[in-house]
Design a protein around this motif. Structure first.
Motif, PDB file in Angstrom:
ATOM      1  N   LEU A 297      42.903  16.967 -15.572  1.00  0.00           N
ATOM      2  CA  LEU A 297      41.918  15.970 -14.863  1.00  0.00           C
ATOM      3  C   LEU A 297      42.490  15.524 -13.451  1.00  0.00           C
ATOM      4  O   LEU A 297      41.925  15.639 -12.228  1.00  0.00           O
ATOM      5  N   ILE A 298      43.922  15.260 -13.393  1.00  0.00           N
ATOM      6  CA  ILE A 298      44.521  14.909 -12.030  1.00  0.00           C
ATOM      7  C   ILE A 298      44.466  16.175 -11.116  1.00  0.00           C
ATOM      8  O   ILE A 298      44.065  16.072 -10.118  1.00  0.00           O
ATOM      9  N   ASN A 299      44.920  17.359 -11.745  1.00  0.00           N
ATOM     10  CA  ASN A 299      44.913  18.676 -10.712  1.00  0.00           C
ATOM     11  C   ASN A 299      43.535  18.936 -10.257  1.00  0.00           C
ATOM     12  O   ASN A 299      43.399  19.212  -9.045  1.00  0.00           O
ATOM     13  N   SER A 300      42.402  18.639 -11.082  1.00  0.00           N
ATOM     14  CA  SER A 300      40.952  18.893 -10.719  1.00  0.00           C
ATOM     15  C   SER A 300      40.693  18.001  -9.660  1.00  0.00           C
ATOM     16  O   SER A 300      40.051  18.376  -8.695  1.00  0.00           O
TER      17      SER A 300
ATOM     18  N   ALA B 278      39.485  22.444 -13.270  1.00  0.00           N
ATOM     19  CA  ALA B 278      38.447  23.025 -12.527  1.00  0.00           C
ATOM     20  C   ALA B 278      39.000  24.210 -11.500  1.00  0.00           C
ATOM     21  O   ALA B 278      39.825  24.098 -11.008  1.00  0.00           O
ATOM     22  N   THR B 279      38.039  25.009 -11.126  1.00  0.00           N
ATOM     23  CA  THR B 279      38.291  25.685 -10.174  1.00  0.00           C
ATOM     24  C   THR B 279      37.230  25.822  -9.021  1.00  0.00           C
ATOM     25  O   THR B 279      36.119  25.420  -9.309  1.00  0.00           O
TER      26      THR B 279
ATOM     27  N   LEU C 194      34.743  19.417 -16.914  1.00  0.00           N
ATOM     28  CA  LEU C 194      35.932  19.527 -17.810  1.00  0.00           C
ATOM     29  C   LEU C 194      35.542  19.789 -19.148  1.00  0.00           C
ATOM     30  O   LEU C 194      34.974  18.947 -19.832  1.00  0.00           O
ATOM     31  N   ASP C 195      35.993  20.941 -19.914  1.00  0.00           N
ATOM     32  CA  ASP C 195      35.639  21.073 -21.188  1.00  0.00           C
ATOM     33  C   ASP C 195      36.844  21.235 -22.068  1.00  0.00           C
ATOM     34  O   ASP C 195      36.631  21.635 -23.565  1.00  0.00           O
ATOM     35  N   GLY C 196      37.838  20.930 -21.616  1.00  0.00           N
ATOM     36  CA  GLY C 196      38.995  21.059 -22.402  1.00  0.00           C
ATOM     37  C   GLY C 196      39.824  22.440 -22.299  1.00  0.00           C
ATOM     38  O   GLY C 196      40.836  22.732 -22.732  1.00  0.00           O
ATOM     39  N   SER C 197      39.079  23.311 -21.430  1.00  0.00           N
ATOM     40  CA  SER C 197      39.755  24.720 -21.472  1.00  0.00           C
ATOM     41  C   SER C 197      40.840  24.958 -20.237  1.00  0.00           C
ATOM     42  O   SER C 197      41.228  26.041 -20.032  1.00  0.00           O
TER      43      SER C 197
ATOM     44  N   LYS D 141      31.531  16.843 -22.820  1.00  0.00           N
ATOM     45  CA  LYS D 141      32.463  17.190 -21.559  1.00  0.00           C
ATOM     46  C   LYS D 141      32.482  16.024 -20.674  1.00  0.00           C
ATOM     47  O   LYS D 141      31.947  14.828 -20.899  1.00  0.00           O
ATOM     48  N   ILE D 142      33.372  16.352 -19.538  1.00  0.00           N
ATOM     49  CA  ILE D 142      33.664  15.161 -18.979  1.00  0.00           C
ATOM     50  C   ILE D 142      33.127  15.869 -17.329  1.00  0.00           C
ATOM     51  O   ILE D 142      33.542  17.063 -16.823  1.00  0.00           O
ATOM     52  N   LYS D 143      32.246  15.032 -16.604  1.00  0.00           N
ATOM     53  CA  LYS D 143      31.704  15.521 -15.484  1.00  0.00           C
ATOM     54  C   LYS D 143      32.235  14.502 -14.210  1.00  0.00           C
ATOM     55  O   LYS D 143      32.008  13.236 -14.397  1.00  0.00           O
ATOM     56  N   VAL D 144      32.597  15.334 -13.254  1.00  0.00           N
ATOM     57  CA  VAL D 144      33.314  14.303 -12.350  1.00  0.00           C
ATOM     58  C   VAL D 144      32.448  14.635 -10.995  1.00  0.00           C
ATOM     59  O   VAL D 144      32.502  15.721 -10.578  1.00  0.00           O
ATOM     60  N   HIS D 145      32.220  13.561 -10.271  1.00  0.00           N
ATOM     61  CA  HIS D 145      31.671  13.554  -8.749  1.00  0.00           C
ATOM     62  C   HIS D 145      32.855  12.961  -7.914  1.00  0.00           C
ATOM     63  O   HIS D 145      33.194  11.984  -8.236  1.00  0.00           O
ATOM     64  N   VAL D 146      33.071  13.859  -6.771  1.00  0.00           N
ATOM     65  CA  VAL D 146      34.003  13.644  -5.796  1.00  0.00           C
ATOM     66  C   VAL D 146      33.553  13.510  -4.467  1.00  0.00           C
ATOM     67  O   VAL D 146      32.817  14.268  -4.057  1.00  0.00           O
ATOM     68  N   SER D 147      33.537  12.184  -3.801  1.00  0.00           N
ATOM     69  CA  SER D 147      33.139  12.268  -2.148  1.00  0.00           C
ATOM     70  C   SER D 147      34.300  11.608  -1.485  1.00  0.00           C
ATOM     71  O   SER D 147      34.780  10.490  -2.026  1.00  0.00           O
TER      72      SER D 147
END
Length: 501
Positions: free
Chosen positions: A9-12, A292-293, A286-289, A141-147
């Motif tokens: 999560l941090i790295n993504s 994110a890329t 993120l789904d645990g795998s 899953k966890i969905k993250v919106h970043v702005s």
């Protein structure tokens, strides 16, 4: 149940903030390019050309689109069947990610967050804390919106509670007309309708993360009241003639986004938040795998623009020879390429200078006959002279302008957007001039800066006073020595009657 590692999560999130610092969303570039193609006002067209060229340069150089790399906005949707493998508060996790992103040595991002909003206003130094919102939703899953949200556009946010029978479009158009150009149009309007005060503003902010689809809606025709309202607001705002950077033109907004929610029968809450020409956002799941890329956009989305053509008729201005005859010859709307000595100074520096003048102290810099640039640049990397260095909103300096002009002999100010009545009065009184650089073209502007050295107030960080040497820095005359403003004459010339389709 999917288990998401804390490090993933941090790295993504950290990678997402780096990614959006130098990549505009492709849909935004396509929309801006389409607006540039049809723009009829040469000044506005040239401003959009700078924004597009700057964007492509940033994508290639992986450097920030704007010097204001924004507050870190993170909206997380946690699936009820997902779990983060951590015992720490989510705010701490997200702040670690923001700190990692903004302190990256290969592309440092400007820290703009102050910890105490109404007292010391001391900078946190790493842009934390993040502006975090969390929702629990269905799924695993966890969905993250970043702005990243710059201060110029965020400062133009509006909220009201209308009568249920009132027109949302009337209120929005009225507010945009009063906003001025400090939010750096062309951009996007985010609108939240319903809920309560907090819900409406949250919806307005979240709507800005939606893809631009208004051109497609126009092609197929609106299919519901929300889409009809979006088109009406966009057409009425564009009819105001504000245009790119407030210079006047046919495009002020590229899209209007609306989210709505049930509300009290007696209320019609409406939140309005604009997004500027440095629109920056992305999302990931993120789904645990693993983390994110992020795939770089296709550079073919950027149009090929030759800025030499846009600046072919620009006049040269020597900042080391600002005599009154030269200043009096400048007219609102003139495009210039300025060269010579240029000092930086914005809010905190102006406050400190006026405090020193009030105490009868000598300033650490001689501004007589010189020019000052309202800017807080990004730190330089590698062999850069300075990092991205676009202008900040100039109205914040208005209350200092009369004293600075009167007691220092300063003759030229460079910033962005319009000046208020107090600023215009001071400029005319002292026969000075105000020029604007394009907000949203910070990396492009920085390439005109050939030397940069801090000379005063270094403790203010990015708000310290720097001495710059610039060569052919592109600007536009916004206010002449008589106090005439392009931000009044430009929109007035391009305003047109709204005719409902």
């Amino acid at each position: 149940m999917n288990i998401i590692r804390e490090d993933d999560l941090i790295n993504s999130i950290a990678e997402a903030f780096q990614y959006i610092s130098y990549y505009h969303p492709p849909d935004f570039i396509r929309a801006m390019a389409a607006a540039w193609e049809v723009e009829e006002n040469p000044g506005a067209k040239a401003a959009m050309a700078q924004i597009l060229v700057n964007s492509r340069m940033c994508a290639l150089g992986r450097r920030p689109i704007c010097q204001d790399t924004g507050t870190a906005n993170v909206a997380i949707e946690i699936g009820a069947e997902a779990r983060i493998d951590s015992t720490r508060p989510l705010q701490d996790i997200v702040d670690d990610a923001v700190r990692k992103a903004y302190k990256l040595d290969t592309n440092p991002l400007r820290a703009s967050v102050v910890r105490d909003p109404f007292d010391s206003r001391k900078n946190s130094g790493d842009n934390t804390p993040a502006m975090l919102t969390v929702d629990m939703v269905a799924g695993d899953k966890i969905k993250v919106h970043v702005s990243a949200k710059g201060g110029g556009s965020e400062n133009k946010s509006r909220f009201t509670v209308l009568n249920p029978s009132a027109s949302v479009a009337d209120w929005v158009v009225s507010e945009v007309e009063k906003m001025g150009a400090g939010w750096c149009p062309p951009g996007i309007l985010g609108i939240g309708i319903g809920g309560g005060a907090d819900k409406a503003m949250k919806m307005a902010k979240m709507s800005l993360n939606d893809d631009i689809d208004l051109p497609e809606i126009r092609r197929r025709g609106p299919q519901n009241r929300t889409e009809e309202l979006r088109i009406e607001i966009a057409d009425r705002v564009n009819a105001l003639g504000i245009g790119a950077q407030g210079l006047g033109g046919i495009t002020t907004v590229l899209d209007v986004k609306i989210h709505s929610y049930p509300t009290h029968a007696a209320s019609l809450p409406v939140g309005l938040i604009p997004n500027c020409a440095a629109t920056r956002h992305t999302h990931f799941v993120l789904d645990g795998s693993g983390p994110a890329t992020f795939t770089p956009p296709d550079l073919s989305d950027w149009p090929e623009i030759l800025l030499d053509q846009a600046s072919a008729h620009a006049k040269k201005l020597d900042l080391d020879d600002l005599n009154q005859d030269v200043l009096d010859s400048l007219k609102p709307g003139d495009t210039l390429l300025v060269s010579g000595t240029l000092y930086t100074g914005r809010d905190a520096a102006h406050k400190r200078m006026t405090d020193m003048l009030n105490r009868g102290e000598e300033l650490p810099v001689d501004l007589k006959g010189k020019a000052i640039y309202y800017v807080g640049p990004v730190d330089a990397v590698g062999d850069e002279v300075i990092g991205p260095a676009g202008p900040t909103t100039s109205t914040r300096m208005d209350k200092f302008t009369d004293q600075i002009l009167a007691q220092t002999g300063l003759k030229v100010m460079i910033g962005k957007a319009e000046r208020g009545a107090v600023g215009l009065e001071a400029i005319a009184k002292h026969k000075a001039a105000y020029l604007i650089a394009v907000g949203g073209a910070a990396y492009l502007v920085s390439k005109a800066i050939k030397e940069a050295a801090p000379i005063a107030f270094q403790d203010l960080g990015m708000e310290a006073i720097y001495k710059l040497r610039v060569e052919d820095m592109p600007v536009t005359v916004a206010v002449d020595t008589q106090g005439n403003s392009i931000h009044k004459t430009g929109p007035a010339a391009w305003r047109r009657e709204y005719v409902k389709a």
